[in-house]
Design a protein around this motif. Structure first.
Motif, PDB file in Angstrom:
ATOM      1  N   ALA A   1       0.856  -1.181   0.000  1.00 54.81           N
ATOM      2  CA  ALA A   1       0.000   0.000   0.000  1.00 54.81           C
ATOM      3  C   ALA A   1       0.892   1.230   0.000  1.00 54.81           C
ATOM      4  O   ALA A   1       1.887   1.275   0.726  1.00 54.81           O
ATOM      5  N   ASN A   2       0.514   2.216  -0.818  1.00 52.02           N
ATOM      6  CA  ASN A   2       1.343   3.419  -0.919  1.00 52.02           C
ATOM      7  C   ASN A   2       0.914   4.433   0.127  1.00 52.02           C
ATOM      8  O   ASN A   2       0.086   5.288  -0.115  1.00 52.02           O
ATOM      9  N   ARG A   3       1.508   4.291   1.320  1.00 53.52           N
ATOM     10  CA  ARG A   3       1.086   5.194   2.390  1.00 53.52           C
ATOM     11  C   ARG A   3       1.960   6.444   2.359  1.00 53.52           C
ATOM     12  O   ARG A   3       3.155   6.355   2.557  1.00 53.52           O
ATOM     13  N   MET A   4       1.325   7.574   2.072  1.00 51.09           N
ATOM     14  CA  MET A   4       2.080   8.825   2.053  1.00 51.09           C
ATOM     15  C   MET A   4       1.381   9.812   2.971  1.00 51.09           C
ATOM     16  O   MET A   4       0.173   9.710   3.189  1.00 51.09           O
ATOM     17  N   PRO A   5       2.101  10.803   3.468  1.00 49.68           N
ATOM     18  CA  PRO A   5       1.434  11.797   4.316  1.00 49.68           C
ATOM     19  C   PRO A   5       0.375  12.544   3.513  1.00 49.68           C
ATOM     20  O   PRO A   5       0.503  12.709   2.297  1.00 49.68           O
ATOM     21  N   ARG A   6      -0.677  13.002   4.186  1.00 50.23           N
ATOM     22  CA  ARG A   6      -1.794  13.687   3.529  1.00 50.23           C
ATOM     23  C   ARG A   6      -1.338  14.817   2.622  1.00 50.23           C
ATOM     24  O   ARG A   6      -1.842  14.996   1.525  1.00 50.23           O
ATOM     25  N   TRP A   7      -0.329  15.568   3.074  1.00 52.93           N
ATOM     26  CA  TRP A   7       0.050  16.768   2.329  1.00 52.93           C
ATOM     27  C   TRP A   7       0.610  16.430   0.942  1.00 52.93           C
ATOM     28  O   TRP A   7       0.621  17.265   0.057  1.00 52.93           O
ATOM     29  N   THR A   8       1.050  15.188   0.740  1.00 56.43           N
ATOM     30  CA  THR A   8       1.587  14.827  -0.565  1.00 56.43           C
ATOM     31  C   THR A   8       0.491  14.475  -1.558  1.00 56.43           C
ATOM     32  O   THR A   8       0.722  14.465  -2.768  1.00 56.43           O
ATOM     33  N   GLU A   9      -0.707  14.190  -1.027  1.00 52.07           N
ATOM     34  CA  GLU A   9      -1.742  13.691  -1.918  1.00 52.07           C
ATOM     35  C   GLU A   9      -2.133  14.711  -2.980  1.00 52.07           C
ATOM     36  O   GLU A   9      -2.388  14.354  -4.115  1.00 52.07           O
ATOM     37  N   ARG A  10      -2.163  15.983  -2.600  1.00 54.31           N
ATOM     38  CA  ARG A  10      -2.527  16.992  -3.596  1.00 54.31           C
ATOM     39  C   ARG A  10      -1.440  17.146  -4.639  1.00 54.31           C
ATOM     40  O   ARG A  10      -1.692  17.399  -5.802  1.00 54.31           O
ATOM     41  N   LEU A  11      -0.194  16.981  -4.228  1.00 57.36           N
ATOM     42  CA  LEU A  11       0.924  17.161  -5.143  1.00 57.36           C
ATOM     43  C   LEU A  11       1.046  15.983  -6.109  1.00 57.36           C
ATOM     44  O   LEU A  11       1.352  16.148  -7.271  1.00 57.36           O
ATOM     45  N   PHE A  12       0.847  14.775  -5.578  1.00 56.75           N
ATOM     46  CA  PHE A  12       1.104  13.588  -6.391  1.00 56.75           C
ATOM     47  C   PHE A  12      -0.159  12.783  -6.558  1.00 56.75           C
ATOM     48  O   PHE A  12      -0.220  11.618  -6.223  1.00 56.75           O
ATOM     49  N   ARG A  13      -1.173  13.435  -7.118  1.00 53.74           N
ATOM     50  CA  ARG A  13      -2.481  12.793  -7.245  1.00 53.74           C
ATOM     51  C   ARG A  13      -2.415  11.440  -7.913  1.00 53.74           C
ATOM     52  O   ARG A  13      -3.044  10.493  -7.481  1.00 53.74           O
ATOM     53  N   ALA A  14      -1.623  11.341  -8.992  1.00 49.90           N
ATOM     54  CA  ALA A  14      -1.553  10.095  -9.760  1.00 49.90           C
ATOM     55  C   ALA A  14      -1.016   8.967  -8.904  1.00 49.90           C
ATOM     56  O   ALA A  14      -1.457   7.823  -9.012  1.00 49.90           O
ATOM     57  N   SER A  15      -0.035   9.261  -8.039  1.00 53.00           N
ATOM     58  CA  SER A  15       0.606   8.210  -7.255  1.00 53.00           C
ATOM     59  C   SER A  15      -0.302   7.629  -6.184  1.00 53.00           C
ATOM     60  O   SER A  15      -0.184   6.470  -5.835  1.00 53.00           O
ATOM     61  N   VAL A  16      -1.195   8.449  -5.671  1.00 56.86           N
ATOM     62  CA  VAL A  16      -2.005   8.007  -4.534  1.00 56.86           C
ATOM     63  C   VAL A  16      -2.776   6.738  -4.854  1.00 56.86           C
ATOM     64  O   VAL A  16      -2.856   5.819  -4.051  1.00 56.86           O
ATOM     65  N   ALA A  17      -3.308   6.679  -6.080  1.00 54.19           N
ATOM     66  CA  ALA A  17      -4.165   5.554  -6.451  1.00 54.19           C
ATOM     67  C   ALA A  17      -3.424   4.229  -6.505  1.00 54.19           C
ATOM     68  O   ALA A  17      -3.980   3.196  -6.149  1.00 54.19           O
ATOM     69  N   HIS A  18      -2.179   4.234  -6.947  1.00 54.97           N
ATOM     70  CA  HIS A  18      -1.532   2.954  -7.215  1.00 54.97           C
ATOM     71  C   HIS A  18      -0.661   2.438  -6.084  1.00 54.97           C
ATOM     72  O   HIS A  18       0.055   3.187  -5.449  1.00 54.97           O
ATOM     73  N   SER A  19      -0.703   1.128  -5.900  1.00 48.36           N
ATOM     74  CA  SER A  19       0.193   0.484  -4.933  1.00 48.36           C
ATOM     75  C   SER A  19       1.614   0.593  -5.443  1.00 48.36           C
ATOM     76  O   SER A  19       1.851   0.865  -6.619  1.00 48.36           O
ATOM     77  N   VAL A  20       2.538   0.327  -4.552  1.00 46.92           N
ATOM     78  CA  VAL A  20       3.943   0.297  -4.943  1.00 46.92           C
ATOM     79  C   VAL A  20       4.305  -1.143  -5.298  1.00 46.92           C
ATOM     80  O   VAL A  20       3.978  -2.068  -4.547  1.00 46.92           O
ATOM     81  N   TYR A  21       4.985  -1.318  -6.432  1.00 44.81           N
ATOM     82  CA  TYR A  21       5.469  -2.652  -6.814  1.00 44.81           C
ATOM     83  C   TYR A  21       6.933  -2.743  -6.422  1.00 44.81           C
ATOM     84  O   TYR A  21       7.714  -1.839  -6.717  1.00 44.81           O
ATOM     85  N   ILE A  22       7.270  -3.833  -5.796  1.00 48.69           N
ATOM     86  CA  ILE A  22       8.633  -4.008  -5.306  1.00 48.69           C
ATOM     87  C   ILE A  22       9.167  -5.360  -5.740  1.00 48.69           C
ATOM     88  O   ILE A  22       8.475  -6.369  -5.646  1.00 48.69           O
TER      89      ILE A  22
END
Lengths: 219, 76
Positions: free
Chosen positions: A59-80
């Motif tokens: 799950a791509n857990r980022m701080p709330r303040w990043t969500e507005r900046l990186f809208r595209a990233s919020v939706a997708h999980s991280v692949y590792i």
């Protein structure tokens, strides 16, 4: 710019127990952010080492303040991807783990070496290194450079403007030279700002390219 | 632990059971020959590789990095 981490941990279990547990880690109470796990490649080499590649999604857990900046990233999980080599003859295991998406935002890489603990051979030690990098650092540097260059060119314009108006107020018709100088200064300021913008773009581009290269080094 | 392909989770579980046994009882004890799990692995891989393609996960062609040699020691 890359942030580097180096650490060492000890597990009070023997190397063979640790290596076996490595494949049975998920799920555990501390891995709620790990969503899926799959082995996508495995082979035993002629010299009896086990190579594996494990694909994880987190799950791509980022701080709330990043969500507005990186809208595209919020939706997708991280692949590792986690590549590993188990060497039972030498009682060591090496792993290399790295994220393969959201690369423009951040790339995290980790290398671990597992071996028998030097103090007690019924324990296992892990030497862990990590590299965290972001091409956004390149962008923020570029913005700073541009801001500074523009400020400098504005200072030049300010001073030339002052000289011009002082000359006028003191009854001197601003000499042709002064007017021309003012025009030159304006041209020079434009050039400086343009050069700074180009440099800034170049810096940002280099930073982004470096990120991509690091990921595709061996393709 | 779920597989990325919902249909593959059971196959994964079966393969893992076989692998974990072989890994601890044979491979780590020096007997890396005769992997008894190859058929289960094939089944599981067919399923998971399909799921990976469907989800367009970009893992194609990425060179193996498990030896950990492509990062210099103590680099910052």
């Amino acid at each position: 710019m890359v942030k580097y981490f180096l650490g060492q941990s000890v597990l009070r279990s023997s190397w063979d127990q640790v290596f076996a547990a490595f494949w049975q880690r998920y799920p555990n109470p501390y891995s709620k952010h790990v969503l899926t796990e799959d082995i996508v490649h495995r082979e035993v080499t002629p010299d009896q080492k086990l190579l594996s590649r494990r694909l994880l999604t987190k799950a791509n857990r980022m701080p709330r303040w990043t969500e507005r900046l990186f809208r595209a990233s919020v939706a997708h999980s991280v692949y590792i991807l986690e590549d590993s080599v188990v060497d039972p003859q030498n009682q060591t295991m090496t792993t290399f783990t790295w994220s393969i998406n959201h690369a423009r935002l951040m790339v995290v890489e980790e290398r671990c070496v597992y071996c028998v603990n030097s103090d007690s051979n019924s324990w296992t030690e892990i030497r862990r290194e990590a590299w965290v990098s972001s091409s956004l650092f390149g962008v923020s540097r570029a913005v700073q450079e541009f801001g500074l260059a523009r400020f400098k060119s504005n200072v030049t314009k300010t001073m030339k403007g002052f000289e011009y108006i002082l000359a006028k107020l003191q009854g001197e018709t601003p000499s042709k030279t002064l007017v021309e100088t003012a025009k030159e200064a304006e041209e020079k300021a434009k050039e400086t700002a343009l050069a700074a913008t180009e440099k800034a773009k170049d810096l940002a581009k280099k930073a982004a390219t470096k990120q991509q290269q690091q990921q595709q080094q061996f393709v | 632990m779920n597989s990325i392909g919902e249909a593959c989770t059971d196959m994964k579980r079966e393969y893992n059971r076989c692998f974990n046994h072989w890994f601890a009882e044979k491979f780590l004890k020096g007997d890396g020959s005769g992997d008894p799990c190859t058929d289960l692995f094939k089944r599981y891989q067919q399923c998971v590789q399909k799921a990976i393609k469907e989800k367009e996960i970009p893992i194609e062609g990425l060179e193996f990095r498990g030896h950990g040699k492509d990062k210099p020691e103590n680099s910052s």
